[in-house]
Design an enzyme around this catalytic site. Structure first.
Site, PDB file in Angstrom:
ATOM      1  N   SER A   1       0.850  -1.191   0.000  1.00 16.93           N
ATOM      2  CA  SER A   1       0.000   0.000   0.000  1.00 16.93           C
ATOM      3  C   SER A   1       0.881   1.235   0.000  1.00 16.93           C
ATOM      4  CB  SER A   1      -0.885   0.006   1.252  1.00 16.93           C
ATOM      5  OG  SER A   1      -1.518   1.263   1.429  1.00 16.93           O
TER       6      SER A   1
ATOM      7  N   TYR B   1      -1.788  -1.209  10.466  1.00 19.50           N
ATOM      8  CA  TYR B   1      -1.964  -1.478   9.039  1.00 19.50           C
ATOM      9  C   TYR B   1      -0.785  -0.927   8.246  1.00 19.50           C
ATOM     10  CZ  TYR B   1      -3.852  -1.204   4.306  1.00 19.50           C
ATOM     11  OH  TYR B   1      -4.025  -1.311   2.945  1.00 19.50           O
TER      12      TYR B   1
END
Length: 264
Positions: free
Chosen positions: A150, A163
């Site tokens: 990401s 995350y």
């Protein structure tokens, strides 16, 4: 579009996707089916959604092999991957399964059990997936593994610290494995999406600039993998911005993030 044996140029014969019932995973399955991939091996936890996705890929001419499996059972995951690697010989494996948690209302903090689940899925299961498919690829001396990281890997966001950390781990792991396996004919690619329309994205607090549809993200990923790009990141404005945030002094990046609405 150039066609090779009924497939678009750069489209592998067999693709395995974990987390196929998610937004990006499902869009990727359909993208490869439309591009002429003959076999799609799809893993997910939602049996009904997985069955519907398999049927949709079948309507595009691909044979779908589905597996309902909780990838937090790492031993079961590896055993299945070893078996399916022998049976179907996937050319491309997309390590896509992932979850997200956040600090909750008023940034009260992440839940420890939620952190454990996130680490089990985003890091341990991702590494286990690679270990499950790698032996067969090494025997054949060819194959490709795409790790979905990401843009959050560039700079931690205060709403989603675990995350961001997990995606940074995937980025570093993929970069290292790309070098480690290059001489054996195995390609590794790190995919770094920005915000992609999905339930997981909707559940995340904070602004979501340059939001992409899953189908657009899937096209960008397939084309990047066909070109064997080491890093596939999008959209470009957000990609450049996140990279720059990682290079400047933390005090400056904190100031910018607060004014963009993160951690307010």
């Amino acid at each position: 579009m150039k066609i090779i044996e009924g497939r678009a140029a750069g489209s592998p014969r067999c693709v395995l996707i974990t987390g196929a019932t998610g937004a990006i995973g499902g869009a990727l399955a359909l993208e490869y089916a439309r591009a002429g991939t003959q076999i799609l091996v799809l893993q997910g936890r939602d049996a009904a959604r997985l069955r519907a996705l398999g049927d949709a890929c079948g309507a595009q001419g691909a044979r779908a092999v589905t597996q309902v499996l909780d990838i937090r059972d790492h031993d079961a995951l590896v055993a299945w991957l070893v078996a399916v690697s022998d049976a179907e010989m996937p050319d491309l494996v997309v390590v896509n399964a992932g979850v997200n948690i956040n600090t909750g209302p008023n940034q009260r903090g992440e839940d420890w059990h939620g952190i454990q689940r996130l680490l089990d899925v985003n890091i341990k299961a991702a590494f286990a997936t690679v270990q499950g498919v790698l032996p067969a690829m090494r025997k054949r001396r060819r194959g490709q593994i795409a790790l979905i990281s990401s843009l959050a890997a560039w700079r931690g966001l205060p709403e989603t610290p675990s995350y961001c950390a997990s995606k940074a781990a995937i980025k570093i792991y993929g970069e290292a494995m790309r070098m480690a396996m290059a001489d054996e004919g195995i390609k590794f690619n790190v995919v770094m999406p920005g915000y992609v329309e999905s339930q997981m994205c909707a559940d995340m607090p904070g602004p979501k600039p340059f939001l992409w549809k899953p189908e657009k993200a899937a096209r960008a990923i397939r084309r990047g993998l066909a070109s064997n790009r080491a890093r596939i990141s999008f959209p470009m404005p957000l990609s450049v911005g996140c990279f720059l945030l990682s290079t400047i002094h933390p005090t400056a990046s904190e100031w910018i993030l607060k004014r963009l609405g993160y951690g307010a």
